[in-house]
Design an enzyme around this catalytic site. Structure first.
Site, PDB file in Angstrom:
ATOM      1  N   THR A 236      24.952  46.059  63.894  1.00 50.76           N
ATOM      2  CA  THR A 236      24.028  46.120  63.068  1.00 50.76           C
ATOM      3  C   THR A 236      23.904  45.766  61.765  1.00 50.76           C
ATOM      4  O   THR A 236      24.960  46.207  60.860  1.00 50.76           O
ATOM      5  CB  THR A 236      23.311  47.453  63.393  1.00 50.76           C
ATOM      6  OG1 THR A 236      23.283  47.672  64.580  1.00 50.76           O
ATOM      7  CG2 THR A 236      21.699  47.397  62.954  1.00 50.76           C
ATOM      8  N   CYS A 328      38.071  45.003  39.995  1.00 49.11           N
ATOM      9  CA  CYS A 328      38.179  45.305  41.941  1.00 49.11           C
ATOM     10  C   CYS A 328      40.228  45.618  41.903  1.00 49.11           C
ATOM     11  O   CYS A 328      39.799  47.110  42.845  1.00 49.11           O
ATOM     12  CB  CYS A 328      38.801  43.781  42.978  1.00 49.11           C
ATOM     13  SG  CYS A 328      37.238  42.938  42.648  1.00 49.11           S
TER      14      CYS A 328
HETATM   15  N1  PLP Z   1      36.706  36.941  45.100  1.00 50.22           N
HETATM   16  C1  PLP Z   1      36.676  37.054  43.623  1.00 50.22           C
HETATM   17  C2  PLP Z   1      36.834  35.827  42.846  1.00 50.22           C
HETATM   18  C3  PLP Z   1      36.254  37.875  42.903  1.00 50.22           C
HETATM   19  O1  PLP Z   1      35.767  38.239  42.309  1.00 50.22           O
HETATM   20  C4  PLP Z   1      36.128  39.505  43.700  1.00 50.22           C
HETATM   21  C5  PLP Z   1      35.105  40.569  43.476  1.00 50.22           C
HETATM   22  O2  PLP Z   1      35.268  41.362  42.336  1.00 50.22           O
HETATM   23  C6  PLP Z   1      35.934  38.686  45.210  1.00 50.22           C
HETATM   24  C7  PLP Z   1      36.495  38.330  45.779  1.00 50.22           C
HETATM   25  C8  PLP Z   1      35.380  40.119  46.432  1.00 50.22           C
HETATM   26  O3  PLP Z   1      34.269  40.469  46.446  1.00 50.22           O
HETATM   27  P1  PLP Z   1      33.746  41.502  47.152  1.00 50.22           P
HETATM   28  O4  PLP Z   1      33.228  42.456  45.953  1.00 50.22           O
HETATM   29  O5  PLP Z   1      32.255  41.288  47.370  1.00 50.22           O
HETATM   30  O6  PLP Z   1      34.540  42.203  48.212  1.00 50.22           O
END
Ligand code: PLP
Length: 382
Positions: A236, A328
């Site tokens: 969804t 990340c």
């Molecule tokens: N790709 C790049 C170059 C990013 O900088 C990031 C997040 O920092 C991502 C992918 C992942 O994106 P999301 O946080 O939406 O999963």
């Protein structure tokens, strides 16, 4: 002052975006797959959002697939291409985000593909002659090279890369997570099969992204269990996310030139002040070159000092939120695969300042002052 310079990790929600989302949180609760009025109303809003996004990047609405984030869109493009099209080889670079690197490495580990890495120089610029060599020796290849690097801000020439990929009939995916909403993308002029957007990188909500998938390139879904998104992504829909994503991208395109000028101005100010205040400051990659880097990202390399281990912590105490590498993979300076690939001196400290339309010149001055104060207090390592 409490300043936020970590906009490459995520951006604050634009109040205009929130206003667009609220009716779908409060009132329009129907399931878009339902055929009654409550459902149809929401379905229409989703399709309008899809049209808005498609129009902005000059695509057809059917080429936009909503996903839960940029990471999922990257996974979908890679797994879908390799497994559906039976590709046996992929080309990428060690500087990619883990959303691409780990995905391709998983496919390699599963025995689906062989993986090659494009060479780059000490500043992280791709060697396009090497890319051409790899393309020439590996027919039917999946290529994934990012538009802009999230850690060091390098901007890559995806037009030239797309041309090369087209010449050798490769499937080209470019991770545009850091540039979507910050640069105008036009898929009619770019020879890419896949582009990616993630709303929270341009003042939209978290938990929603999209994949642009060029028509004619049908790849299998990553998530199964429903016919949503024309059988390409079951589940969804995140309705208010989708509404917010479209609104955020619309605002980003509407105000792009103004914001670019403003943010580039802040970046220039950062560079100038850092050079004045901190002896031996350098910049990673092509970060300090205006035409070769993302205007939102400045990756600062600080001279060897006892202080470097506690850099982010000390800035945080002084109310400056920054990142040491990719947020990340997070935490301090540890473990940046990008800086390692560049053979960056491990004794130097790295700070990524990433800016948005909401930052001000006063905030830049404040952040530089906090950093300069620390370095003035601390003797440099010899
Ligand atoms: N790709 C790049 C170059 C990013 O900088 C990031 C997040 O920092 C991502 C992918 C992942 O994106 P999301 O946080 O939406 O999963």
């Amino acid at each position: 002052m409490n300043v936020y310079f970590d906009n490459a990790a995520t951006t604050p929600l634009d109040p205009e975006v929130l206003d667009a989302m609220l009716p779908f949180m409060r009132d329009h609760f129907g399931n878009p797959s339902s055929i009654h009025g409550h459902g149809r109303q929401v379905r229409a809003a989703i399709e309008n959002a899809r049209k808005t996004i498609a129009h902005l990047i000059n695509a057809a609405p059917a080429e936009i697939v909503f996903t839960s984030c940029g990471t999922e869109a990257d996974n979908y493009a890679a797994f879908g291409s390799v497994r559906t099209l039976g590709l046996t080889h992929a080309i990428t670079s060690p500087l990619e985000h883990h959303a691409v690197l780990h995905t391709l490495q998983a496919l390699q580990k599963a025995g689906d593909i062989q993986l090659s890495y494009v060479r780059h120089d000490a500043q992280g610029r791709f060697d396009l002659a090497h890319l051409e060599e790899l393309l020439a020796t590996h027919p039917r290849t999946f290529v994934s090279l990012m538009h802009a690097n999230n850690e060091i801000g390098n901007l890559n020439d995806i037009v030239a890369i797309g041309e090369l990929c087209a010449q050798y009939n490769a499937v080209f995916h470019t991770d545009t997570v850091q540039t979507m909403g910050h640069y105008p993308h036009n898929v009619q002029q770019l020879k890419a099969n896949f582009l990616v957007g993630s709303a929270h990188k341009f003042h939209g909500p978290k938990g929603i992204g999209f994949l642009y998938r060029r028509s004619g390139l049908l790849v299998d879904a990553l998530i199964h269990g429903g016919s949503q998104e024309r059988n390409q992504r079951a589940g969804t829909e995140n309705v208010y996310g989708i509404i917010g994503l479209a609104k955020a991208l619309e605002i980003a395109y509407r105000d792009m030139a103004t914001h670019q000028r403003h943010i580039q101005g802040l970046k220039d100010r950062f560079i100038e002040k850092l050079r004045t205040e901190i002896d031996g400051v350098e910049f990673n990659g092509t970060s300090a070159e205006a035409d070769k880097s993302l205007y939102t990202v400045l990756s600062v390399s600080l001279p060897p000092s006892e202080l470097n281990e506690m850099l982010l912590f000390n800035l945080d105490i002084n109310k400056v939120s920054v990142s040491g590498g990719s947020a990340c993979t997070s935490g301090a300076n540890a473990g940046s695969h990008v800086l390692s690939a560049l053979n960056a001196d491990p004794d130097r400290g790295t700070i990524r300042f990433s800016m948005s339309k909401y930052n001000t010149a006063e905030e830049v001055d404040y952040a530089v002052e906090q950093l300069a104060k620390m370095y003035r207090r601390q003797p440099l390592k010899i």
